[in-house]
Scaffold this active site. Structure first.
Site, PDB file in Angstrom:
ATOM      1  N   GLY A  11     -27.453 -36.060 -48.798  1.00 31.18           N
ATOM      2  CA  GLY A  11     -28.293 -35.129 -47.827  1.00 31.18           C
ATOM      3  C   GLY A  11     -27.724 -35.315 -46.553  1.00 31.18           C
ATOM      4  O   GLY A  11     -28.619 -35.238 -45.365  1.00 31.18           O
ATOM      5  N   GLY A  14     -28.731 -32.871 -43.767  1.00 33.99           N
ATOM      6  CA  GLY A  14     -29.936 -32.234 -43.252  1.00 33.99           C
ATOM      7  C   GLY A  14     -30.323 -33.235 -41.750  1.00 33.99           C
ATOM      8  O   GLY A  14     -29.377 -33.961 -41.522  1.00 33.99           O
ATOM      9  N   VAL A  16     -32.563 -35.777 -41.540  1.00 37.84           N
ATOM     10  CA  VAL A  16     -32.302 -37.184 -41.488  1.00 37.84           C
ATOM     11  C   VAL A  16     -30.969 -37.860 -41.875  1.00 37.84           C
ATOM     12  O   VAL A  16     -30.401 -38.555 -41.015  1.00 37.84           O
ATOM     13  CB  VAL A  16     -33.216 -37.685 -42.627  1.00 37.84           C
ATOM     14  CG1 VAL A  16     -32.879 -39.005 -43.048  1.00 37.84           C
ATOM     15  CG2 VAL A  16     -34.644 -37.652 -42.249  1.00 37.84           C
ATOM     16  N   SER A 108     -41.645 -40.817 -48.357  1.00 36.74           N
ATOM     17  CA  SER A 108     -42.502 -40.423 -47.522  1.00 36.74           C
ATOM     18  C   SER A 108     -43.893 -40.864 -47.585  1.00 36.74           C
ATOM     19  O   SER A 108     -44.500 -41.537 -48.725  1.00 36.74           O
ATOM     20  CB  SER A 108     -42.715 -38.775 -47.779  1.00 36.74           C
ATOM     21  OG  SER A 108     -44.099 -38.280 -46.965  1.00 36.74           O
ATOM     22  N   SER A 109     -44.933 -40.792 -46.558  1.00 33.09           N
ATOM     23  CA  SER A 109     -46.106 -41.325 -46.436  1.00 33.09           C
ATOM     24  C   SER A 109     -47.164 -40.728 -47.280  1.00 33.09           C
ATOM     25  O   SER A 109     -48.103 -41.221 -47.535  1.00 33.09           O
ATOM     26  CB  SER A 109     -46.822 -41.345 -45.127  1.00 33.09           C
ATOM     27  OG  SER A 109     -46.746 -39.881 -44.496  1.00 33.09           O
ATOM     28  N   CYS A 110     -46.646 -39.444 -47.970  1.00 30.95           N
ATOM     29  CA  CYS A 110     -47.512 -38.687 -48.768  1.00 30.95           C
ATOM     30  C   CYS A 110     -47.663 -39.557 -50.204  1.00 30.95           C
ATOM     31  O   CYS A 110     -48.354 -38.961 -50.977  1.00 30.95           O
ATOM     32  CB  CYS A 110     -47.047 -37.524 -48.902  1.00 30.95           C
ATOM     33  SG  CYS A 110     -45.613 -37.349 -49.975  1.00 30.95           S
ATOM     34  N   TYR A 137     -44.499 -33.588 -55.080  1.00 34.59           N
ATOM     35  CA  TYR A 137     -43.412 -34.143 -54.262  1.00 34.59           C
ATOM     36  C   TYR A 137     -43.810 -35.723 -54.162  1.00 34.59           C
ATOM     37  O   TYR A 137     -42.867 -36.409 -54.222  1.00 34.59           O
ATOM     38  CB  TYR A 137     -43.502 -33.583 -52.543  1.00 34.59           C
ATOM     39  CG  TYR A 137     -42.485 -34.286 -51.905  1.00 34.59           C
ATOM     40  CD1 TYR A 137     -41.131 -34.042 -51.793  1.00 34.59           C
ATOM     41  CD2 TYR A 137     -43.105 -35.141 -50.750  1.00 34.59           C
ATOM     42  CE1 TYR A 137     -40.170 -34.644 -50.933  1.00 34.59           C
ATOM     43  CE2 TYR A 137     -41.989 -35.819 -49.937  1.00 34.59           C
ATOM     44  CZ  TYR A 137     -40.800 -35.609 -50.011  1.00 34.59           C
ATOM     45  OH  TYR A 137     -39.826 -36.074 -49.139  1.00 34.59           O
ATOM     46  N   LYS A 141     -41.543 -39.023 -55.265  1.00 32.67           N
ATOM     47  CA  LYS A 141     -41.241 -40.096 -54.674  1.00 32.67           C
ATOM     48  C   LYS A 141     -41.750 -41.263 -54.909  1.00 32.67           C
ATOM     49  O   LYS A 141     -41.103 -42.329 -54.958  1.00 32.67           O
ATOM     50  CB  LYS A 141     -41.611 -39.572 -53.114  1.00 32.67           C
ATOM     51  CG  LYS A 141     -40.722 -38.705 -52.287  1.00 32.67           C
ATOM     52  CD  LYS A 141     -39.350 -39.217 -52.032  1.00 32.67           C
ATOM     53  CE  LYS A 141     -38.647 -37.946 -51.636  1.00 32.67           C
ATOM     54  NZ  LYS A 141     -37.066 -38.423 -51.752  1.00 32.67           N
ATOM     55  N   PRO A 164     -41.087 -43.401 -44.609  1.00 40.85           N
ATOM     56  CA  PRO A 164     -41.287 -42.844 -43.196  1.00 40.85           C
ATOM     57  C   PRO A 164     -42.597 -42.060 -42.933  1.00 40.85           C
ATOM     58  O   PRO A 164     -42.830 -41.330 -44.095  1.00 40.85           O
ATOM     59  CB  PRO A 164     -40.103 -41.942 -42.923  1.00 40.85           C
ATOM     60  CG  PRO A 164     -39.556 -41.572 -44.155  1.00 40.85           C
ATOM     61  CD  PRO A 164     -39.880 -42.522 -45.035  1.00 40.85           C
ATOM     62  N   THR A 165     -43.375 -42.252 -41.863  1.00 36.88           N
ATOM     63  CA  THR A 165     -44.099 -41.071 -41.507  1.00 36.88           C
ATOM     64  C   THR A 165     -43.585 -39.825 -41.266  1.00 36.88           C
ATOM     65  O   THR A 165     -42.652 -39.624 -41.371  1.00 36.88           O
ATOM     66  CB  THR A 165     -44.989 -41.598 -40.324  1.00 36.88           C
ATOM     67  OG1 THR A 165     -46.250 -40.918 -39.938  1.00 36.88           O
ATOM     68  CG2 THR A 165     -43.912 -41.746 -38.947  1.00 36.88           C
ATOM     69  N   LEU A 167     -41.658 -36.786 -39.931  1.00 34.26           N
ATOM     70  CA  LEU A 167     -40.466 -37.009 -39.410  1.00 34.26           C
ATOM     71  C   LEU A 167     -40.403 -35.830 -38.284  1.00 34.26           C
ATOM     72  O   LEU A 167     -40.711 -34.607 -38.645  1.00 34.26           O
ATOM     73  CB  LEU A 167     -39.292 -37.347 -40.051  1.00 34.26           C
ATOM     74  CG  LEU A 167     -39.238 -38.745 -40.870  1.00 34.26           C
ATOM     75  CD1 LEU A 167     -37.954 -38.382 -41.598  1.00 34.26           C
ATOM     76  CD2 LEU A 167     -39.061 -39.802 -39.768  1.00 34.26           C
ATOM     77  N   HIS A 180     -42.268 -28.340 -41.404  1.00 29.79           N
ATOM     78  CA  HIS A 180     -43.622 -29.116 -41.199  1.00 29.79           C
ATOM     79  C   HIS A 180     -44.401 -28.589 -39.952  1.00 29.79           C
ATOM     80  O   HIS A 180     -43.591 -27.859 -39.207  1.00 29.79           O
ATOM     81  CB  HIS A 180     -42.977 -30.519 -41.070  1.00 29.79           C
ATOM     82  CG  HIS A 180     -42.749 -31.113 -42.523  1.00 29.79           C
ATOM     83  ND1 HIS A 180     -41.171 -31.296 -42.919  1.00 29.79           N
ATOM     84  CD2 HIS A 180     -43.345 -31.532 -43.493  1.00 29.79           C
ATOM     85  CE1 HIS A 180     -41.350 -31.727 -44.004  1.00 29.79           C
ATOM     86  NE2 HIS A 180     -42.522 -31.738 -44.480  1.00 29.79           N
ATOM     87  N   TRP A 203     -53.142 -23.413 -38.258  1.00 25.19           N
ATOM     88  CA  TRP A 203     -53.904 -23.444 -39.605  1.00 25.19           C
ATOM     89  C   TRP A 203     -54.874 -24.785 -39.673  1.00 25.19           C
ATOM     90  O   TRP A 203     -54.696 -25.594 -38.678  1.00 25.19           O
ATOM     91  CB  TRP A 203     -52.957 -24.094 -40.810  1.00 25.19           C
ATOM     92  CG  TRP A 203     -52.218 -23.031 -41.457  1.00 25.19           C
ATOM     93  CD1 TRP A 203     -51.948 -21.783 -40.959  1.00 25.19           C
ATOM     94  CD2 TRP A 203     -51.764 -22.709 -42.981  1.00 25.19           C
ATOM     95  NE1 TRP A 203     -51.250 -20.941 -41.771  1.00 25.19           N
ATOM     96  CE2 TRP A 203     -51.188 -21.617 -42.882  1.00 25.19           C
ATOM     97  CE3 TRP A 203     -51.829 -23.797 -43.963  1.00 25.19           C
ATOM     98  CZ2 TRP A 203     -50.996 -21.309 -44.257  1.00 25.19           C
ATOM     99  CZ3 TRP A 203     -51.345 -23.498 -45.199  1.00 25.19           C
ATOM    100  CH2 TRP A 203     -50.882 -22.247 -45.328  1.00 25.19           C
ATOM    101  N   ASP A 270     -56.620 -28.312 -44.211  1.00 17.93           N
ATOM    102  CA  ASP A 270     -56.340 -29.358 -43.309  1.00 17.93           C
ATOM    103  C   ASP A 270     -55.105 -30.617 -43.855  1.00 17.93           C
ATOM    104  O   ASP A 270     -54.457 -30.959 -43.288  1.00 17.93           O
ATOM    105  CB  ASP A 270     -57.534 -30.002 -42.888  1.00 17.93           C
ATOM    106  CG  ASP A 270     -58.248 -29.456 -41.685  1.00 17.93           C
ATOM    107  OD1 ASP A 270     -57.546 -28.915 -40.962  1.00 17.93           O
ATOM    108  OD2 ASP A 270     -59.415 -29.459 -41.513  1.00 17.93           O
TER     109      ASP A 270
END
Length: 316
Positions: A11, A14, A16, A108-110, A137, A141, A164-165, A167, A180, A203, A270
């Site tokens: 990647g 991209g 990152v 990802s933090s998700c 997603y 991860k 990471p949170t 980015l 994002h 949104w 949200d």
């Protein structure tokens, strides 16, 4: 760490990947390799295995993923689940089969539960339901995190996951259909400013809390993991500071110079109420972020202005 060690950045084109390439080059690493998706489709197991076997890198950094905001994730949940599983599974397994001793997996933090206690600790993984809007997603991860953890346990290799949170930074995605929140806001406010400071509709309610990290700070965290053998398999990477989406919008509006009205469309989702990372594990080892949010947004907006011709064809 020998600066001539061969490092494959998956990647590398991209946001990152580019930040990693810049940071590693600046530190004197001279044997970096990358390959475009046209040359090697990372979803193709055989193609990935062949490339890694032929190139024989000592280290692999996985910065490759299909990424997007709430809208993209909601519209294409299967694609986000399956394509990310394919990409990371091919890279991780090919690395193991080719004898790669060090692998850095970026997530990802998700991955953490929607309603997990705040700030998010690594130990909260798999303790509750995920945020539905990006569940595909997140599940992919989580699988990557668990694969790297299993390899450490079973084979004793230095495979580590950095989460990471949110980015942002130079070379970000400013396409309003897939970007994002932060880059989308930069573009919306800029185009509204150019259109006589027109009203900007955003949104949600503006109340969710979010944390942001400039991409160059993540690159430094990856190099820290590269140059040190971290004792655990999973680490959060963030700034440790959050703000409401409304505060973020007002900050970006000020930096861009938009003077119009902001309207919040509360009919839109949200997402998770709050996502703040507990980065105490990385801090204890010696890494900490360096770029304040306003300075990072200014750098990102400057880069957007320098590359604005790329985005003029697609209007709001």
């Amino acid at each position: 760490m020998n600066n001539t060690v061969k490092i494959y950045i998956a990647g590398h084109q991209g946001m990152v990947g580019r930040a990693l390439w810049r940071a590693l080059t600046a530190k004197g690493y001279s044997n970096l390799i990358g390959v475009s998706s046209k040359e090697v489709d990372l979803r193709d197991q055989k193609a990935v295995a062949r490339y890694i076997a032929d190139e024989n890198p000592a280290i692999i950094i996985d910065a490759a993923a299909r990424v997007g905001g709430i809208l993209a994730n909601m519209n294409s949940p299967y694609d986000f689940l399956m394509q990310n599983l394919q990409i990371q599974n091919n890279l991780i397994d090919s690395a193991l089969q080719s004898g790669v001793e060090k692998f850095i997996f970026l997530g990802s933090s998700c991955i953490y539960p929607k309603l997990a206690p705040q700030p998010l600790k690594e130990e909260y993984l798999l303790t509750g339901p995920l945020e539905p809007t990006n569940e595909g997603y997140a599940i992919a991860k989580i699988a990557g995190v668990k694969a790297c953890e299993a390899i450490r346990k079973q084979y004793g290799k230095d495979y580590v996951s950095l989460m990471p949170t949110n980015l942002y930074g130079t070379h970000d995605n400013f396409d309003l259909n897939s970007s994002h929140v932060l880059p989308a806001m930069i573009r919306k406010f800029h185009e509204a400013k150019e259109n006589n400071h027109a009203t900007v509709t955003l949104w949600g309610s503006g109340t969710p809390l979010r944390e942001f990290l400039f991409v160059d700070d993540l690159a430094e965290a990856v190099i820290f993991a590269l140059e040190n053998k971290l004792p655990d398999s999973l680490y959060n990477v963030g700034s440790g500071v959050d703000l409401t989406i409304k505060q973020l919008a007002e900050t970006i509006q000020k930096i861009v110079g938009h003077q119009g009205e902001i309207i919040w469309d509360v009919s839109k989702p949200d997402g998770t109420p709050r996502k703040l990372m507990d980065t105490s594990k990385m801090h204890a080892l010696g890494w900490k972020h360096q770029v304040p949010l306003e300075a990072g947004i200014q750098k990102t907006y400057d880069w957007f202005l320098e590359n604005i011709n790329k985005y003029k064809e697609v209007k709001l």
